[in-house]
Design a protein around this motif. Structure first.
Motif, PDB file in Angstrom:
ATOM      1  N   GLU A 248       0.833  -1.207   0.000  1.00 25.52           N
ATOM      2  CA  GLU A 248       0.000   0.000   0.000  1.00 25.52           C
ATOM      3  C   GLU A 248       0.866   1.254   0.000  1.00 25.52           C
ATOM      4  O   GLU A 248       0.520   2.253  -0.627  1.00 25.52           O
ATOM      5  CB  GLU A 248      -0.930  -0.015   1.216  1.00 25.52           C
ATOM      6  CG  GLU A 248      -2.071  -1.005   1.112  1.00 25.52           C
ATOM      7  CD  GLU A 248      -2.960  -0.725  -0.089  1.00 25.52           C
ATOM      8  OE1 GLU A 248      -3.191   0.462  -0.405  1.00 25.52           O
ATOM      9  OE2 GLU A 248      -3.400  -1.679  -0.744  1.00 25.52           O
ATOM     10  N   GLU A 380       5.220   3.373   8.578  1.00 29.27           N
ATOM     11  CA  GLU A 380       4.017   2.621   8.229  1.00 29.27           C
ATOM     12  C   GLU A 380       3.821   1.417   9.150  1.00 29.27           C
ATOM     13  O   GLU A 380       2.703   1.023   9.446  1.00 29.27           O
ATOM     14  CB  GLU A 380       4.105   2.146   6.772  1.00 29.27           C
ATOM     15  CG  GLU A 380       3.955   3.250   5.740  1.00 29.27           C
ATOM     16  CD  GLU A 380       2.535   3.754   5.641  1.00 29.27           C
ATOM     17  OE1 GLU A 380       1.626   3.026   6.069  1.00 29.27           O
ATOM     18  OE2 GLU A 380       2.341   4.875   5.163  1.00 29.27           O
ATOM     19  N   GLY A 384       0.664   1.472  11.911  1.00 32.11           N
ATOM     20  CA  GLY A 384      -0.370   0.485  11.617  1.00 32.11           C
ATOM     21  C   GLY A 384      -0.475  -0.621  12.645  1.00 32.11           C
ATOM     22  O   GLY A 384      -1.044  -1.678  12.358  1.00 32.11           O
ATOM     23  N   ARG A 407      -2.888  -2.462   7.899  1.00 29.54           N
ATOM     24  CA  ARG A 407      -1.999  -2.467   6.727  1.00 29.54           C
ATOM     25  C   ARG A 407      -1.868  -3.913   6.273  1.00 29.54           C
ATOM     26  O   ARG A 407      -1.196  -4.728   6.921  1.00 29.54           O
ATOM     27  CB  ARG A 407      -0.634  -1.863   7.030  1.00 29.54           C
ATOM     28  CG  ARG A 407      -0.116  -2.203   8.397  1.00 29.54           C
ATOM     29  CD  ARG A 407       1.364  -2.071   8.503  1.00 29.54           C
ATOM     30  NE  ARG A 407       1.805  -2.155   9.863  1.00 29.54           N
ATOM     31  CZ  ARG A 407       1.738  -3.250  10.626  1.00 29.54           C
ATOM     32  NH1 ARG A 407       1.221  -4.335  10.138  1.00 29.54           N
ATOM     33  NH2 ARG A 407       2.186  -3.244  11.868  1.00 29.54           N
ATOM     34  N   ARG A 452      -2.936   5.415   8.324  1.00 32.73           N
ATOM     35  CA  ARG A 452      -1.731   5.421   7.491  1.00 32.73           C
ATOM     36  C   ARG A 452      -0.696   6.367   8.058  1.00 32.73           C
ATOM     37  O   ARG A 452      -1.006   7.424   8.568  1.00 32.73           O
ATOM     38  CB  ARG A 452      -2.046   5.826   6.052  1.00 32.73           C
ATOM     39  CG  ARG A 452      -2.853   4.809   5.274  1.00 32.73           C
ATOM     40  CD  ARG A 452      -2.819   5.119   3.785  1.00 32.73           C
ATOM     41  NE  ARG A 452      -1.490   4.948   3.241  1.00 32.73           N
ATOM     42  CZ  ARG A 452      -0.711   5.958   2.863  1.00 32.73           C
ATOM     43  NH1 ARG A 452      -1.123   7.190   2.968  1.00 32.73           N
ATOM     44  NH2 ARG A 452       0.490   5.726   2.369  1.00 32.73           N
TER      45      ARG A 452
END
Length: 732
Positions: A248, A380, A384, A407, A452
């Motif tokens: 992502e 990230e 997450g 995530r 995010r």
């Protein structure tokens, strides 16, 4: 009565001779109808209406579809059975773009020319069949369809004025709407000037019909490629479909790059030019670091080529990304992310946590920088985290970085998954209490206000810039903590493989060589077995100013620059103070892995052999020993070094050098100059080379070229002792 319409009682019917190559008995599909060609060669069926106007509209529609069926039959294309037909495709959302309108207009123009050509050739063939083959003429009540070239004239067109253009669009609104739906899947609800490309296409069609009527050759163009209206969004989604394993975070980066190019270049991907890409690239330099601009150029080029390779863009389109680069000067300070200095870390953690609207959560502003600093994790990964990803482990906690509902993909998928104990400092600061409070409240996400990391990352960048006022071009952000962790790892001598696991890198070396301080980042544990220290040059900072300095294993220090003599003396004085300081604050370096020479204070008693320097092996000069009849000619490398004896105090040694009985006894003294002296006056030795013969005594001929190597057998290590006339001895 409208063409192809006949009355049967109160109902109107469609009646028309089937165009070639359709023949009696052939099944044809006309939109939602399944019909067949009758024995007399006609297609006849009820239009199921008593309204003559509606009948005329339907007849024109079925006449066109009949021509299309004939074209399909000629090309060997057969329509599917009605039961196999898929439902009509739904309308695409939104109004057609200018590019789609131009594409549909050009496609309609090509289709009209193609239909005229097909009908004319069919009529021409039928006429010859009747004239030469005795084919039955058409019935008197059947009016054979003539090609469009016999119906249209430029005099039928309205004037080329705004009013005339609007009237032309109105007269053709049916075919225009059909062409838009057929070629773009969209339609219009409010006709306007955007449809003017259709007016141009219609006028070109009518002029072409006039030319064809007088036997002028007007070829039918090739149907436009659908890729000409391949949209930016379609290209992006198609690229993602081709790479389903893209994380992502990577998708977000590709999307930013592609949308930025689309906004700058306008048009469609098929119409993208090199000039447009260059303008976009150069525009990025104003707001982005060159490394970021380089990444975005690469990402956008990858998406564009994905469409080209898979024929979504016309194959004849030139690649606008060929040859374009973004040159990055790695030697320039501030062109990439660097670790935070100790003073900068004090400023960051001495100030209140990030609490802007974009950061959302004060708790996130407090804990995310600490987790990034003490664990070297990607933003990230820690942004997450779910509450269940933190588990108890005795009096401490374990953090599981893994794919979850927040995530779904890590950077390296399963290879990035790992479990690491929470650093004791974070437990001391109260991270365990925060986790327990999150559990008690029933939260799913450890930091619930956003999903995010990009949201928090942008806020932290602004926060760091405000506190640190970084130099122009230097990038500061959460990823700098990852660089700090890597430098601390090296200084702490943590094993490389363990570091790769903790930070979630997938390769043995991964990208860790690009993190942390630059001077020693390329030195690995395994290099110690293959290399020793020699000359090196590195970059650092002194009182906030950049300094580039070099050093050699022999103790020489240098730096690049232009200074006056007083400034050079000041630099040497400052350098001396730093070298002789009682306490020097230097972290452990990867250079410490490499062995380096030690000053030789005594000649080891185990010295047993000697060797020549590199120049002797390269030149191998001629040596003349003795005079007259006793003259001996030999090469330097053929001489023997024998009878090595080290004095008891280790301050000197003696050895013989020569050939057989023609040898001289030499003494080497470690701490006296000259180092070499001869103990025998004969025989006279001469070293000849480069066309000249130089007569020297043995201490000059051999002393300056000699190099002895000794072995300390008791310790099992070898010492290399270079015996130069001018330089002090050192081990290598």
């Amino acid at each position: 009565m409208p063409k192809y319409v006949e009355r049967r009682g109160n109902v109107f019917c469609f009646r028309r001779r089937a165009p070639s190559p359709l023949k009696p008995g052939d099944t044809i599909y006309l939109d939602d109808r399944k019909e067949s060609v009758h024995a007399n060669g006609y297609v006849r069926f009820s239009l199921e209406t008593s309204d003559v106007k509606v009948a005329g509209q339907l007849a024109r529609k079925y006449a066109h579809l009949l021509d299309e069926a004939a074209k399909d039959a000629a090309a060997g294309v057969f329509r599917p059975k009605m039961k196999d037909w898929a439902p009509a495709k739904p309308l695409e959302p939104g109004a057609p773009t200018p590019e789609e309108i131009r594409f549909a207009a050009e496609s309609m123009y090509v289709s009209l020319l193609g239909t005229d050509e097909l009908v004319f050739n069919s009529s021409l063939q039928r006429a010859f069949d009747q004239a030469f083959s005795g084919a039955a003429p058409a019935d008197e009540d059947d009016e054979e369809r003539q090609s469009d070239r016999h119906h249209w004239s430029a005099s039928d067109l309205p004037p080329l004025t705004p009013q005339g253009q609007a009237k032309l669009i109105k007269d053709w609104i049916g075919p225009i709407t059909f062409a838009l739906y057929q070629h773009t899947g969209k339609t219009i609800t409010d006709p306007g000037p955007a449809l003017l490309p259709f007016a141009d296409a219609i006028r070109r069609f009518v002029i072409a019909m006039e030319k064809r009527r007088v036997e002028a050759h007007v070829p039918t163009p090739v149907q436009p490629h659908k890729g000409e209206i391949w949209t930016w969004q379609q290209a992006l989604e198609y690229s993602f479909d081709q790479r389903p394993n893209l994380s992502e975070a990577s998708r977000a980066n590709y999307r930013i790059a592609w949308n930025s190019l689309a906004e700058s270049a306008k048009g469609t991907p098929a119409g993208l030019t090199k000039a447009a890409v260059v303008a976009w690239r150069d525009g990025m330099f104003k707001n982005l670091a060159r490394r970021t601009a380089k990444s975005r150029l690469t990402q956008a080029g990858s998406i564009w080529r994905e469409s080209l390779i898979n024929a979504k863009i016309p194959p004849g389109v030139a690649d606008p990304f060929v040859g374009l680069q973004v040159r990055v000067d790695d030697s320039k300070v501030g062109t990439s992310r660097e670790e935070f200095s100790i003073d900068e870390l004090k400023k960051l953690f001495g100030a209140p946590p990030v609490s802007t609207e974009r950061a959302v959560s004060v708790q996130a502003g407090y804990w995310l920088p600490l987790l990034a600093l003490f664990h070297g994790s990607r933003l990230e990964e820690i942004a997450g985290l779910e509450v269940r990803d933190i588990e108890d482990w005795g009096d401490s906690l374990v953090m599981h970085i893994r794919e979850n509902s927040i995530r779904e993909k890590l950077k390296h998928r399963k290879l990035s998954e790992r479990s690491t104990p929470i650093h004791p400092k974070l437990i001391e600061l109260g991270f365990k209490d925060y986790v327990e409070a999150a559990r008690a409240s029933g939260l799913e996400r450890l930091f619930p206000c956003f999903s995010r990391g990009a949201t928090f990352g942008e806020a932290f960048v602004a926060h760091a810039k405000q506190l640190l006022s970084p130099a122009e071009g230097r990038l500061v952000g959460m990823h700098c903590f990852r660089h700090c962790w890597e430098t601390a790892r090296r200084n702490g001598r943590l094993d490389t493989s363990a570091a790769q696991y903790i930070t979630g890198r997938k390769m043995e070396r991964g990208s860790s060589a690009d993190y942390g301080s630059n001077a020693d980042r390329g030195v690995r544990d395994t290099d110690a077995a293959n290399f020793a220290q020699g000359h090196f040059m590195g970059r650092g900072q002194v009182n906030g100013e950049t300094e580039i300095i070099g050093a050699s294993a022999g103790g020489r220090v240098w730096s690049n620059g232009k200074l006056s003599i007083p400034d050079i003396l000041d630099w040497m004085r400052a350098l001396h103070e730093r070298i002789t300081a009682d306490q020097v604050s230097i972290g452990r370096s990867g250079l410490d892995l490499l062995s380096y020479g030690e000053t030789l204070l005594k000649i080891p008693a185990s010295t047993c052999m000697a060797d020549w320097p590199k120049a002797a092996y390269r030149d191998n000069p001629l040596v003349l020993i003795g005079e007259g009849d006793g003259l001996v000619r030999t090469c330097l490398l053929d001489l023997e070094v024998t009878d090595i004896v080290v004095n008891a105090d280790g301050a000197s040694m003696t050895f013989r050098i020569g050939e057989g009985g023609n040898s001289q006894r030499i003494r080497y003294r470690l701490n006296q100059s000259p180092h070499y002296t001869t103990l025998d006056d004969a025989p006279l030795s001469r070293l000849a080379g480069a066309g000249s013969v130089r007569r020297h005594r043995a201490e000059q001929d051999i002393g300056e070229a000699g190099q002895s190597r000794c072995q300390e057998e008791s310790g099992g290590c070898q010492w290399g002792v270079r015996l130069n006339h001018d330089d002090a001895c050192s081990t290598g």
